[in-house]
Design a protein around this motif. Structure first.
Motif, short mmCIF file in Angstrom:
data_model
loop_
_atom_site.label_atom_id
_atom_site.label_comp_id
_atom_site.label_asym_id
_atom_site.label_seq_id
_atom_site.Cartn_x
_atom_site.Cartn_y
_atom_site.Cartn_z
N VAL A 90 0.84 -1.21 0.00
CA VAL A 90 0.00 0.00 0.00
C VAL A 90 0.87 1.25 0.00
O VAL A 90 0.62 2.20 -0.76
CB VAL A 90 -0.95 0.00 1.20
CG1 VAL A 90 -1.67 1.35 1.34
CG2 VAL A 90 -1.98 -1.12 1.07
N CYS A 91 1.89 1.26 0.83
CA CYS A 91 2.80 2.42 0.87
C CYS A 91 3.50 2.60 -0.47
O CYS A 91 3.67 3.72 -0.97
CB CYS A 91 3.84 2.25 1.98
SG CYS A 91 3.18 2.38 3.66
N GLN A 92 3.91 1.49 -1.05
CA GLN A 92 4.60 1.53 -2.35
C GLN A 92 3.67 2.05 -3.45
O GLN A 92 4.07 2.86 -4.28
CB GLN A 92 5.11 0.13 -2.70
CG GLN A 92 5.97 0.07 -3.95
CD GLN A 92 6.47 -1.34 -4.20
OE1 GLN A 92 5.68 -2.29 -4.24
NE2 GLN A 92 7.78 -1.49 -4.36
N LYS A 93 2.43 1.58 -3.45
CA LYS A 93 1.47 2.02 -4.46
C LYS A 93 1.20 3.52 -4.33
O LYS A 93 1.06 4.23 -5.34
CB LYS A 93 0.16 1.24 -4.33
CG LYS A 93 -0.94 1.68 -5.31
CD LYS A 93 -0.50 1.51 -6.77
CE LYS A 93 -0.38 0.06 -7.16
NZ LYS A 93 -0.09 -0.09 -8.61
N ASN A 94 1.16 4.01 -3.10
CA ASN A 94 0.94 5.44 -2.89
C ASN A 94 2.08 6.26 -3.50
O ASN A 94 1.85 7.31 -4.10
CB ASN A 94 0.80 5.75 -1.40
CG ASN A 94 0.31 7.16 -1.14
OD1 ASN A 94 -0.54 7.68 -1.85
ND2 ASN A 94 0.85 7.79 -0.10
N ILE A 95 3.30 5.76 -3.37
CA ILE A 95 4.45 6.43 -3.98
C ILE A 95 4.34 6.40 -5.50
O ILE A 95 4.60 7.39 -6.19
CB ILE A 95 5.77 5.75 -3.54
CG1 ILE A 95 5.98 5.91 -2.03
CG2 ILE A 95 6.96 6.33 -4.31
CD1 ILE A 95 6.16 7.33 -1.57
N GLN A 96 3.95 5.25 -6.02
CA GLN A 96 3.82 5.11 -7.47
C GLN A 96 2.77 6.05 -8.05
O GLN A 96 2.86 6.45 -9.22
CB GLN A 96 3.47 3.66 -7.81
CG GLN A 96 4.60 2.67 -7.55
CD GLN A 96 4.17 1.23 -7.70
OE1 GLN A 96 2.98 0.93 -7.88
NE2 GLN A 96 5.13 0.32 -7.61
N LYS A 97 1.78 6.40 -7.24
CA LYS A 97 0.73 7.33 -7.66
C LYS A 97 1.06 8.77 -7.26
O LYS A 97 0.18 9.63 -7.16
CB LYS A 97 -0.61 6.92 -7.05
CG LYS A 97 -1.13 5.57 -7.54
CD LYS A 97 -1.54 5.61 -9.01
CE LYS A 97 -2.81 6.42 -9.20
NZ LYS A 97 -3.30 6.39 -10.58
N ASN A 98 2.36 9.03 -7.05
CA ASN A 98 2.87 10.36 -6.70
C ASN A 98 2.38 10.86 -5.34
O ASN A 98 2.31 12.07 -5.10
CB ASN A 98 2.50 11.37 -7.79
CG ASN A 98 3.13 11.03 -9.12
OD1 ASN A 98 4.32 10.71 -9.18
ND2 ASN A 98 2.34 11.08 -10.19
N GLY A 99 2.05 9.94 -4.47
CA GLY A 99 1.68 10.30 -3.10
C GLY A 99 2.88 10.27 -2.17
O GLY A 99 3.99 9.92 -2.59
N ARG A 100 2.64 10.61 -0.91
CA ARG A 100 3.71 10.58 0.09
C ARG A 100 3.19 9.89 1.34
O ARG A 100 2.01 9.99 1.69
CB ARG A 100 4.17 12.00 0.43
CG ARG A 100 4.80 12.75 -0.74
CD ARG A 100 5.28 14.13 -0.33
NE ARG A 100 4.16 15.01 0.06
CZ ARG A 100 4.31 16.28 0.42
NH1 ARG A 100 5.52 16.82 0.48
NH2 ARG A 100 3.25 17.00 0.75
N ASN A 101 4.10 9.20 2.04
CA ASN A 101 3.80 8.55 3.30
C ASN A 101 4.57 9.22 4.43
O ASN A 101 5.75 9.58 4.26
CB ASN A 101 4.19 7.07 3.24
CG ASN A 101 3.46 6.31 2.15
OD1 ASN A 101 2.24 6.25 2.14
ND2 ASN A 101 4.21 5.74 1.21
N PHE A 102 3.90 9.39 5.56
CA PHE A 102 4.53 9.99 6.73
C PHE A 102 4.25 9.12 7.96
O PHE A 102 3.16 8.55 8.09
CB PHE A 102 4.00 11.40 6.97
CG PHE A 102 4.26 12.35 5.84
CD1 PHE A 102 5.49 12.98 5.70
CD2 PHE A 102 3.29 12.60 4.89
CE1 PHE A 102 5.74 13.84 4.64
CE2 PHE A 102 3.51 13.46 3.83
CZ PHE A 102 4.75 14.08 3.71
N LEU A 103 5.22 9.06 8.85
CA LEU A 103 5.08 8.29 10.09
C LEU A 103 4.67 9.21 11.23
O LEU A 103 5.22 10.30 11.39
CB LEU A 103 6.41 7.60 10.43
CG LEU A 103 6.42 6.77 11.72
CD1 LEU A 103 5.52 5.55 11.56
CD2 LEU A 103 7.86 6.35 12.05
N LEU A 104 3.70 8.76 12.02
CA LEU A 104 3.25 9.54 13.17
C LEU A 104 3.05 8.58 14.33
O LEU A 104 2.04 7.89 14.41
CB LEU A 104 1.96 10.27 12.85
CG LEU A 104 1.55 11.36 13.84
CD1 LEU A 104 2.45 12.58 13.67
CD2 LEU A 104 0.10 11.77 13.64
N THR A 105 4.03 8.50 15.23
CA THR A 105 3.98 7.50 16.29
C THR A 105 4.49 8.04 17.62
O THR A 105 5.34 8.94 17.65
CB THR A 105 4.82 6.26 15.89
OG1 THR A 105 4.78 5.30 16.96
CG2 THR A 105 6.27 6.63 15.62
#
Length: 209
Positions: A90-105
């Motif tokens: 899911v994280c990889q697909k978001n990158i492929q669709k020009n999205g970004r992932n952020f960690l909040l913990t």
């Protein structure tokens, strides 16, 4: 699409280790009547800190000692934690669709170590951990910091977490929240925009964005 990810119970299935560590900490203090499922339920409904405080009060234990014993146990087991099914994809697909992932913990840099070990570090543009000393969720301060720093478009941003406090933090920051509840255990009080049992359910949202 900017996705803000909680770590424990969302990206990585750390609860088995957390429950085991807490049971061991209780047993050291002579408490043997707490079942794993009950401890898991308490953590999911609230937080680890609330669970520790409740148990310390119930059994008249020193909270600081109980927490310290728990942390020692957990540190020895944490490397066993594994990502949830489809988390990487899911994280990889978001990158492929020009999205970004952020960690909040709330977890410290141990989270980053596990992510690096499992190859997640290259999929994340930034994040906040417990070492950054932001107020704990549902306070939106950490989310607001990332939103401002990375110039996130709030209308399409989503916080993904496994507890009500994650969704409340999202709403307090004026973004959407998706509740990841794989066993439908949560008594939902936070009005998430969506409730999912499997992270793969996020793929249609990402693909259609």
């Amino acid at each position: 699409m900017d996705l803000f990810w909680d770590f424990d119970g969302t990206l990585f299935d750390t609860y088995p280790i957390m429950v085991k560590s807490l049971k061991q900490a209780l047993e050291v203090n002579g408490i043997t009547d707490q079942k794993a499922h009950d401890l898991y339920w308490q953590m999911r409904q609230g937080s680890l800190g609330e669970t520790l405080k409740s148990l310390a009060s119930t059994y008249n234990l020193n909270y600081t000692t109980l927490e310290s014993t728990y942390r020692t146990n957990e540190a020895q087991l944490l490397e066993e934690a594994q990502p949830f099914d489809q988390a990487y994809e899911v994280c990889q697909k978001n990158i492929q669709k020009n999205g970004r992932n952020f960690l909040l913990t709330h977890r410290d840099i141990q989270a980053k170590g596990l992510m690096q070990h499992h190859g997640f570090d290259s999929l994340f543009s930034g994040g906040v951990t417990g070492t950054d000393k932001f107020p704990r969720k549902p306070d939106p301060a950490s989310l607001n910091f990332l939103i401002k720093k990375f110039q996130t478009e709030k209308k399409t941003a989503i916080m993904i977490g496994d507890r009500n406090l994650d969704i409340l933090a999202a709403h307090n920051a004026d973004i959407k929240g998706i509740l990841f509840d794989p066993d439908h255990l949560i008594q939902v009080t936070s009005q998430p925009e969506k409730r999912i049992k499997n992270l793969a359910e996020l793929l249609p949202l990402i693909i259609s964005h």
